[in-house]
Design a protein around this motif. Structure first.
Motif, short mmCIF file in Angstrom:
data_model
loop_
_atom_site.label_atom_id
_atom_site.label_comp_id
_atom_site.label_asym_id
_atom_site.label_seq_id
_atom_site.Cartn_x
_atom_site.Cartn_y
_atom_site.Cartn_z
N UNK A 74 -38.66 59.24 38.31
CA UNK A 74 -39.37 60.25 37.78
C UNK A 74 -39.53 60.05 36.36
N UNK A 75 -38.47 59.77 35.54
CA UNK A 75 -38.28 59.76 34.23
C UNK A 75 -38.97 58.33 33.71
N UNK A 76 -38.79 57.27 34.62
CA UNK A 76 -39.31 55.98 34.12
C UNK A 76 -40.80 56.04 34.47
N UNK A 77 -41.34 56.81 35.34
CA UNK A 77 -42.72 56.90 35.58
C UNK A 77 -43.38 57.63 34.64
N UNK A 78 -42.65 58.61 33.98
CA UNK A 78 -43.32 59.45 32.93
C UNK A 78 -43.40 58.63 31.86
N UNK A 79 -42.25 57.89 31.49
CA UNK A 79 -42.15 57.12 30.34
C UNK A 79 -43.40 55.77 30.34
N UNK A 80 -43.38 55.32 31.51
CA UNK A 80 -44.55 54.04 31.77
C UNK A 80 -45.89 54.63 31.98
N UNK A 81 -46.07 55.83 32.02
CA UNK A 81 -47.44 56.46 32.01
C UNK A 81 -47.82 56.58 30.46
N UNK A 82 -47.09 56.52 29.76
CA UNK A 82 -47.32 56.53 28.43
C UNK A 82 -47.27 55.33 27.52
N UNK A 83 -46.15 54.60 27.94
CA UNK A 83 -46.11 53.25 27.20
C UNK A 83 -45.78 51.96 28.04
N UNK A 84 -46.34 50.93 27.64
CA UNK A 84 -46.35 49.74 28.62
C UNK A 84 -45.41 48.80 28.22
N UNK A 85 -44.63 49.19 27.01
CA UNK A 85 -43.79 47.99 26.48
C UNK A 85 -42.53 49.00 25.83
N UNK A 86 -41.32 48.23 25.72
CA UNK A 86 -40.19 48.81 25.69
C UNK A 86 -39.35 47.81 24.61
N UNK A 87 -38.86 47.90 23.50
CA UNK A 87 -38.34 46.87 22.64
C UNK A 87 -36.87 47.00 22.84
N UNK A 88 -36.44 48.10 22.94
CA UNK A 88 -34.67 48.28 23.16
C UNK A 88 -34.62 49.48 24.20
N UNK A 89 -33.60 48.89 24.76
CA UNK A 89 -32.69 49.83 25.73
C UNK A 89 -31.60 49.96 25.67
N UNK A 90 -31.01 51.35 25.36
CA UNK A 90 -29.48 51.42 25.26
C UNK A 90 -29.09 52.32 25.98
#
Length: 298
Positions: A74-90
């Motif tokens: 659910x959280x990743x779906x929420x994030x990806x609905x707003x943004x199509x790129x991610x520069x850093x994942x910690x």
């Protein structure tokens, strides 16, 4: 550190301790930081804590209970609905538990949070990380993303020196024998190192790098609230403040000199060896396959 203006970072475990120190450092460098919290109130509390140190921080809350696969989806779906790129994942979240608990998914809680969450969250965000890497390679310098920004996307997994720990593939979730955090937790640190190596291998040539960081003992962390006792006393007495422990993860996430480094374990900006099972490519593949099965991704 390279300027992080125009970049997007996502940090788990940001509600306090090391994760919050890393999120604060990324915000200070100009990244928009997605702050992951188990509940909306915890995420907002974390944002207040970060903003008290970096007044102009760009922050977004993301609610996710990392012990639950449905919540991660659910959280990743929420994030990806707003943004199509991610520069850093910690990936900085983790648990130590005195007693054995099962999640609603039927997984042992320590394994679910310390291993499966790292695996599943990263898997679900891979396309966004690849997209950011492509944008980084094509970038010649714009107001939206200055050329000084990182040209690779970074995955940074908080892990640990795992000592003589081994993975028991017949009992990955410590269901047999007497349960203790001393039995259940060290193998999860080894697992994080192995997963980091496998992500690095699979992502070679994509512009996405993956590294693990051993921060050492971090004092005054809520991580040890449940176990208490001598281990907690030693950690709070001899551990480093979270801000100091965050140096290597931040270096891996932002520095130009780490843009092409991948598949390594680091401490104090120095590479650590990964002896024993940590250098076993067959174990790495077996763990990947086991996690894929448990996540329903096979």
């Amino acid at each position: 550190m390279a300027s992080m203006e125009g970049t997007v970072a996502l940090v788990t475990g940001a509600a306090g301790g090391l994760g919050q120190a890393v999120a604060t450092g990324l915000a200070r460098e100009g990244a928009l930081v997605v702050v992951v919290g188990r509940s909306a109130s915890r995420a907002e509390e974390a944002i207040k804590g970060i903003r008290s140190r970096v007044q102009d921080a760009q922050l977004e809350p993301l609610v996710c209970d990392l012990s639950l696969q449905s919540s991660i989806h659910a959280a990743t779906t929420d994030f990806l609905s707003r943004r199509d790129r991610l520069d850093v994942l910690v990936n900085a979240a983790g648990v130590f538990r005195k007693e054995r608990h099962l999640t609603p998914d039927g997984l042992e809680l320590t394994f679910a949070t310390n291993v499966m969450a790292y695996f599943l969250l990263t898997r679900l965000l891979l396309d966004a990380l690849r997209n950011a890497a492509v944008a980084g390679r094509e970038n010649t310098g714009t107001a939206a993303r200055p050329a000084a920004g990182p040209r690779s996307s970074r995955i940074v997994n908080i892990a640990s020196r795992y000592g003589n720990a081994k993975l028991d593939f017949d009992d990955l979730q410590t269901a047999k024998g007497k349960y203790s955090y001393l039995r259940s937790t060290p193998p999860t640190m080894l697992a994080r190192v192995l997963l980091t190596q496998e992500f690095a291998e699979q992502l070679r040539g994509s512009g996405v790098v993956a590294n693990a960081a051993h921060p050492g003992l971090v004092k005054n962390t809520a991580l040890l609230q449940d176990v208490g006792g001598p281990f907690r006393w030693i950690t709070n007495t001899f551990g480093a403040p979270a801000e100091k422990a965050a140096d290597t993860p931040l270096w891996l996430a932002t520095a130009n000199e780490t843009a092409a480094v991948t598949g390594k374990l680091w401490t104090k900006r120095k590479e650590l060896p990964t002896p024993g099972m940590g250098s076993d490519s067959e174990a790495r593949q077996r763990l990947w396959n086991a996690c894929s099965r448990l996540a329903g991704l096979t």
